[in-house]
Motif scaffolding. Structure first.
Motif, PDB file in Angstrom:
ATOM      1  N   VAL A 188       0.841  -1.199   0.000  1.00 14.69           N
ATOM      2  CA  VAL A 188       0.000   0.000   0.000  1.00 14.69           C
ATOM      3  C   VAL A 188       0.875   1.248   0.000  1.00 14.69           C
ATOM      4  O   VAL A 188       2.079   1.184   0.283  1.00 14.69           O
ATOM      5  N   SER A 189       0.245   2.382  -0.295  1.00  7.72           N
ATOM      6  CA  SER A 189       0.952   3.658  -0.195  1.00  7.72           C
ATOM      7  C   SER A 189       0.048   4.687   0.462  1.00  7.72           C
ATOM      8  O   SER A 189      -1.180   4.602   0.401  1.00  7.72           O
ATOM      9  N   SER A 190       0.674   5.688   1.094  1.00  2.00           N
ATOM     10  CA  SER A 190      -0.048   6.821   1.665  1.00  2.00           C
ATOM     11  C   SER A 190       0.958   7.929   1.966  1.00  2.00           C
ATOM     12  O   SER A 190       2.137   7.660   2.223  1.00  2.00           O
ATOM     13  N   ARG A 191       0.494   9.158   1.953  1.00  2.00           N
ATOM     14  CA  ARG A 191       1.337  10.279   2.379  1.00  2.00           C
ATOM     15  C   ARG A 191       1.400  10.355   3.900  1.00  2.00           C
ATOM     16  O   ARG A 191       2.242  11.065   4.446  1.00  2.00           O
ATOM     17  N   SER A 192       0.517   9.623   4.572  1.00  2.00           N
ATOM     18  CA  SER A 192       0.434   9.658   6.032  1.00  2.00           C
ATOM     19  C   SER A 192       1.170   8.469   6.655  1.00  2.00           C
ATOM     20  O   SER A 192       0.830   7.313   6.380  1.00  2.00           O
ATOM     21  N   LYS A 193       2.160   8.756   7.492  1.00  2.00           N
ATOM     22  CA  LYS A 193       2.865   7.676   8.188  1.00  2.00           C
ATOM     23  C   LYS A 193       1.919   6.931   9.120  1.00  2.00           C
ATOM     24  O   LYS A 193       2.012   5.704   9.259  1.00  2.00           O
TER      25      LYS A 193
END
Length: 334
Positions: A188-193
């Motif tokens: 998965v990917s996200s800008r939020s850690k």
């Protein structure tokens, strides 16, 4: 009855919590006294699709409650039954695409953000006993969208590498749980850690920062299946992570709906590009069976009282949520 009503103005400014007349179920219909409901990105879109000149509309597509009344000819359910609402109207059997006339609860007809809703009896299904009311109320639209995209369209199987850009939405969290339960290795990917860390807790094999170089972050790993909903902002990056012969399924375009990509590279790689949206009643039942078999539950971000709709919509619009946002509906008629 109390309801969340859109009228008079486009967008959020046309939304208010107030009184509207309830409807008596006709032949083949039932009235459901709702206990909980779920907020979706679709509800944001409806605020601009429902025109100021249109009649007042109760928005909302997800909900769960108890049968309150049945119309003529209804024998499949009875008053007091605990049910969830399948928001897809007019799509019974699994097919390549929705049939003509397919609609979703909450536009053009009244939706679930109210004390009661009238729907065709065939659009109610028994509430699984292992789910809480909050879980049942937020499940249907996002879960069904994820199930069709992953299984019917993406044909996920055990051992596949599956990539889900933009983890955090209700659909994306269902995709992660479903793919893991099917035996896939999920990225998965996200800008939020914070969202990346939560995805790892939910079983993701790897969670990467959306702003970094995906090829480097994934160390050259190519995907069998990518499920895209972000749109133009990530489409080409997602395509670069797809193996030759792999499949990319698109069910949304929250960050732009027009893209340019290299056709020659695409057809030389023998890749597959598929669209998907919601799902049929047949797939809805398959999804619930799959969830019960694996004891899967929705990831719930936060639950609000329906009268606090402004806080819920703001959280969704700012993409702060990880999973589903729900509503408690406190009936004043009890």
């Amino acid at each position: 009855m109390k309801a969340l009503i859109h009228e008079g103005k486009a967008g959020f400014s046309g939304l208010s919590y107030g009184e509207i007349a309830e409807r008596v179920p006709g032949a083949g219909e039932v009235s459901v006294r709702l206990k909980t409901a779920g907020l979706n990105h679709r509800d944001l879109f409806v605020l601009n699709r429902h025109l100021p000149s249109d009649p007042p509309l109760i928005i909302g597509s997800d909900g769960a409650g108890m049968i309150d009344a049945v119309g003529e000819g209804v024998h499949t359910v009875k008053v007091g039954d605990e049910v969830m609402i399948n928001p897809g109207l007019g799509w019974q059997e699994k097919s390549d695409a929705p049939p003509a006339g397919f609609e979703i609860v909450g536009l053009p007809d009244h939706g679930t953000f109210a004390e009661k809703i009238v729907v065709p009896a065939e659009n109610t299904v028994p509430k699984p006993t292992y789910l809480s009311w909050e879980e049942a109320g937020v499940l249907s639209l996002a879960g069904l969208t994820a199930y069709r995209a992953l299984f019917t369209r993406g044909k996920v199987t055990s051992g596949m590498k599956v990539f889900i850009p933009g983890i955090g939405s209700g659909v994306a969290t269902f995709l992660l749980q479903f793919a893991k339960a099917a035996g896939a290795e999920v990225y998965v990917s996200s800008r939020s850690k914070k969202k990346c860390d939560r995805a790892l807790e939910l079983g993701a094999h790897q969670a990467i920062d959306s702003n970094e170089d995906w090829s480097k972050a994934l160390k050259g790993v190519k995907m069998d299946l990518v499920i895209e909903s972000v749109g133009a902002a990530t489409f080409n990056k997602s395509l670069e992570q797809l193996r030759s012969g792999g499949t990319i399924v698109i069910f949304g375009a929250s960050a732009g709906d027009e893209v340019t990509f290299n056709l020659r590279t695409f057809f030389y790689a023998q890749q597959n590009l598929l669209g998907s949206t919601m799902g049929s009643a047949e797939e809805y039942k398959e999804m619930l069976q799959f969830m019960e078999r694996h004891q899967l539950k929705p990831v719930i971000d936060e639950v609000f009282d329906l009268s606090e709709f402004d806080r819920a919509f703001q959280r969704l619009e700012e993409a702060e949520q990880m999973g589903k946002i729900g509503f408690i509906i406190r009936s004043e008629m009890l």
